[in-house]
Scaffold this active site. Structure first.
Site, PDB file in Angstrom:
ATOM      1  N   ASP A  77       0.834  -1.202   0.000  1.00  0.00           N
ATOM      2  CA  ASP A  77       0.000   0.000   0.000  1.00  0.00           C
ATOM      3  C   ASP A  77       0.873   1.259   0.000  1.00  0.00           C
ATOM      4  OD1 ASP A  77       0.784  -0.651   2.689  1.00  0.00           O
ATOM      5  OD2 ASP A  77      -0.692   0.774   3.459  1.00  0.00           O
ATOM      6  N   GLU A 131      -0.102  -0.990   5.737  1.00  0.00           N
ATOM      7  CA  GLU A 131       1.004  -0.591   6.611  1.00  0.00           C
ATOM      8  C   GLU A 131       0.973   0.898   6.912  1.00  0.00           C
ATOM      9  OE1 GLU A 131       4.901   0.719   8.028  1.00  0.00           O
ATOM     10  OE2 GLU A 131       3.944   1.364   6.178  1.00  0.00           O
TER      11      GLU A 131
HETATM   12 ZN   LIG Z   1       6.913   1.966   4.151  1.00  0.00          ZN
END
Ligand SMILES: [Zn+2]
Length: 358
Positions: A77, A131
């Protein structure tokens, strides 16, 4: 923007072209499904890998019965778009959203997954979502919770941008409230009270005279710190205060557990009321392990300690030492101008290939 429909991800193209292809698949946190589909489909084409998926986290593994297993991990992401799509190449750089953080690293992982049919260590490749947002959406955390056995290994490399230098472990962090009591009184008759703010001077004295540890672990020097980050006290302009709280933040080397860090802070403020309010454990670099030592030799540069907190700590919770190593300047992460130097992508790929082939 909409994701351009790529029929498939070609893992045989060079690592920078693959990075560009990954950048051009929109995957802002929460919208990783299309990219996860492509990653999963591409890895399923690789005959020497077993592929699993939970949510938008894809885990591929070799099963060669080697004596060591290593994890190579990266998040797919990105932070929100900032007018930096599609990708653009020029002057030895690949520009675009996620090029630095961390699709360059993801491209290297995918290239290695496809190329290494007989690595010298068994390898688990982890490409995960979520994340860049709250920890409860973190795909690595989901894998850790639902399939911890997928992450079992002797050593892990997170291919976050580090400028192609090994950054070992990470420090832990703990916040505690140190509260000092007193006795309220009218400030006109202050001798009847006990001033808690004055008494807090004792807490500040201990902080001022505190000798922060310098801890060397596996050749890396971690510099600890114990600091006041907030003070609260006082009732009114004419009242001797009966309570004062000094909030302290302890950044501790990864040879201490979170519980030991709490014990240490309580010992420093012995005699005071200490309440731990928040904390996260650090991560050991584990550079003394054979797989890790061979890794550092293969990279051929002096490793550095990591001072912030990163996902490597999740591996430590599982008993797997972990380091960060990947292409791109971490200071460019999350910026509009984000780019990854093409040479660093190739360098990381080459060094990782060397490590897993020797
Ligand atoms: Zn990163």
């Amino acid at each position: 923007m909409t994701t351009p429909r790529l029929g498939s991800l070609d893992l045989s193209q060079d690592a920078v072209s693959l990075t560009a292809a990954l950048v051009d698949v929109f995957s802002v946190s929460g919208t990783e499904a299309a990219l996860a589909d492509l990653v999963e489909a591409a890895l399923r084409q690789v005959p020497h890998l077993t592929v699993d998926r939970v949510g938008d986290a894809v885990v591929a593994r070799t099963a060669l019965g080697r004596s060591e297993r290593v994890v190579l991990a990266g998040h797919i992401d990105t932070v929100p778009e900032a007018g930096n799509l599609p990708s653009r190449r020029g002057e030895g750089r690949l520009h675009g959203l996620g090029s630095c953080d961390m699709k360059g690293g993801v491209a290297v992982i995918l290239r290695l997954a496809a190329a290494l049919s007989a690595p010298t260590r068994d390898v688990t490749y982890v490409l995960y979502d979520g994340e860049e947002v709250d920890a409860d959406r973190n795909g690595l955390k989901r894998v850790q919770r639902e399939h911890p056995e997928w992450l079992a290994a002797d050593f892990a490399v997170l291919m976050e941008p580090t400028g192609a230098t090994v950054e070992g472990g990470c420090q832990g962090t703990l916040r505690a409230d140190v509260t000092v009591g007193g006795r309220r009184a009218h400030s006109a008759r202050s001798w009847l009270g006990v001033n808690a703010i004055h008494a807090a001077g004792g807490v500040l004295d201990r902080l001022r005279s505190y000798d922060a540890r310098l801890v060397t672990i596996d050749g890396l020097e971690y510099h600890e710190g114990l600091n006041a980050v907030h003070v609260a006290g006082g009732a009114a302009g004419n009242v001797i205060p009966d309570e004062c709280t000094v909030t302290v933040n302890y950044r501790f080397a990864p040879d201490r557990s979170l519980a030991e860090a709490g014990d240490h802070v309580r010992a420093v403020f012995d005699g005071y009321d200490v309440r731990v309010v928040d904390g996260a454990p650090g991560a050991l670099p584990g550079l003394d392990r054979p797989a890790a030592a061979a890794f550092v030799r293969a990279i051929g540069k002096d490793p550095r300690p990591k001072f912030g907190w990163t996902d490597v700590a999740r591996f430590t919770e599982l008993g797997v030492p972990a380091v960060n190593y990947g292409p791109g300047d971490p200071q460019l992460a999350h910026t509009r101008e984000e780019y990854v130097p093409e040479a660093e992508v190739y360098e990381c790929e080459e060094r990782m290939l060397g490590w897993l082939s020797s």
